[in-house]
Design an enzyme around this catalytic site. Structure first.
Site, PDB file in Angstrom:
ATOM      1  N   GLU A   1      -5.967   2.238  -0.863  1.00 52.95           N
ATOM      2  CA  GLU A   1      -4.619   2.383  -1.407  1.00 52.95           C
ATOM      3  C   GLU A   1      -3.852   1.065  -1.393  1.00 52.95           C
ATOM      4  OE1 GLU A   1      -4.173   3.576   3.014  1.00 52.95           O
ATOM      5  OE2 GLU A   1      -5.720   3.467   1.460  1.00 52.95           O
TER       6      GLU A   1
ATOM      7  N   ASP B   1       0.840  -1.194   0.000  1.00 56.37           N
ATOM      8  CA  ASP B   1       0.000   0.000   0.000  1.00 56.37           C
ATOM      9  C   ASP B   1       0.871   1.238   0.000  1.00 56.37           C
ATOM     10  OD1 ASP B   1       0.784   0.532   2.588  1.00 56.37           O
ATOM     11  OD2 ASP B   1      -1.200   0.358   3.473  1.00 56.37           O
TER      12      ASP B   1
END
Length: 398
Positions: free
Chosen positions: A309, A263
């Site tokens: 994300e 991420d």
């Protein structure tokens, strides 16, 4: 005179060979349509250049293959003779014009512009001393103008039936004048050929329209279901389907399967400081950079947006140790390809967790949970780090 033309059309085109060529043309149009729509749904205007270029080149190859295939079938039907070549030529012109409307890229444009020099004896240098050379050049320039106009005005032409028909006539006329220069057939044949060409285009357009409507509905559904709208990479639903398909295979095989989850570090700060639109640009930049790097290095990984994300890469047939240098290269590619927004450089780093499918894993959920733990171990260790099977490495240190 009209009776003569009609009889000529009936005798030349209402036979078994013409039926075969027509069916083959429809078949090739169907293949081209399926390939085009299958590929085009994988790219968007925001897709990386290398990805769009690869798709467009492949579409051009399919178009070229169709031209060659049609030529070979025609010669087989005619035992190598070019008698009745008008049938074959009209079939090819139909495919060329159809692809101009369907596949809107510069490769198709280039093929249409270069095709006159690949057609029959068009490369015969004797023409350079021929009295018809000026007519050939004028006709060729006229064809280029028509092709360019179709390329830039496709949407307007498709929305207007009379404009569409006029462009068909002009396209066919310019081509048949070019062929007339090379083959010196009676001028009245141009009218004959144009009539048949328009009939061909009418048949093909009807069939293709029905096929396109079906493909559009299918591709729209497939895109919505399997691909993330923002980044263009595979989405969570596609990931769930993929893991279900491969778990039963790799859980019983000795071939390794490795998952890398990453991420974007401090992603919330991008949204808070610059706004959500900039946050979206960061997500797209990271996804496109990862896809491009895996494509260029032949890493053979499948990228998915897991949510927010977070992203996941599935590496088939690779161990975690084999994936470690690949992950490092992906991270370095992101660092070496900074994102600039309004002249300001955004520093983007990522954290990774990597693990392979183990014999004791009862489902992919066990593997995901383990990879997720490794990812958070990287983040809790200071971010911008990589954890492989529980061992954490700092990207900044060799």
């Amino acid at each position: 005179m009209p009776d003569i033309i009609l009889k000529k059309i009936i005798s030349s085109y209402l036979n078994i060979n013409s039926a075969i060529i027509t069916l083959v043309t429809i078949g090739l149009i169907t293949i081209i349509t399926i390939v085009a729509y299958s590929l085009e749904r994988r790219i968007r205007k925001t897709s990386p250049f290398y990805r769009r270029a690869t798709v467009h080149i492949f579409e051009g190859v399919v178009l070229g293959f169709s031209m060659v295939m049609l030529q070979q079938i025609f010669h087989i039907l005619n035992n190598g003779s070019v008698n009745g070549g008008g049938l074959y030529a009209n079939a090819q012109l139909t495919i060329l014009l159809y692809c101009m409307y369907l596949i809107r890229n510069k490769i198709t444009l280039l093929i249409n512009i270069c095709m006159p020099f690949l057609y029959y004896s068009s490369m015969n240098t004797e023409r350079m001393n021929n009295k018809d050379l000026p007519l050939f050049l004028i006709s060729y320039l006229f064809l280029v103008a028509i092709v360019a106009f179709i390329y830039w005005q496709t949407d307007n032409l498709q929305n207007s039936e009379w404009k569409y028909t006029i462009m068909q006539v002009l396209f066919g006329l310019s081509w048949w004048i070019l062929l007339w220069v090379d083959h010196d057939f009676p001028l009245i044949e141009i009218i004959n050929m144009l009539i048949v060409f328009l009939i061909y285009m009418t048949i093909i357009r009807f069939c293709a329209k029905k096929l396109q409507e079906t493909m559009i509905d299918y591709n729209d559904l497939q895109t919505q279901v399997n691909y993330d709208e923002l980044t263009g990479v595979r989405n969570r639903a596609n990931l769930d389907k993929t893991t279900q398909e491969i778990f039963s295979t790799y859980s019983h095989e000795k071939v390794p399967l490795t998952i890398a989850m990453f991420d974007i570090d401090h992603f919330k700060e991008f949204n808070d400081q610059y706004g959500h639109s900039i946050g979206d640009e960061v997500l797209k930049h990271v996804a496109h950079t990862m896809e491009r790097e895996m494509f260029l290095t032949d890493a053979k990984g499948q990228l998915f947006r897991f949510g927010g994300e977070e992203f996941i890469i599935i590496f088939r047939g690779k161990t975690p140790n084999e994936c470690k240098p690949i992950v490092i290269d992906l991270r370095n590619a992101l660092i070496n390809t900074p994102l600039f927004i309004n002249g300001q450089k955004l520093d983007i780093t990522i954290s990774f967790g990597v693990s392979k499918l183990a014999a004791q894993d009862s489902s992919f959920k066990d593997l995901f949970n383990r990879v997720d733990q490794y990812l958070y171990k990287s983040k809790n260790s200071g971010r911008n780090r990589l954890t492989v099977e529980g061992n954490t490495f700092d990207f900044e240190k060799p």
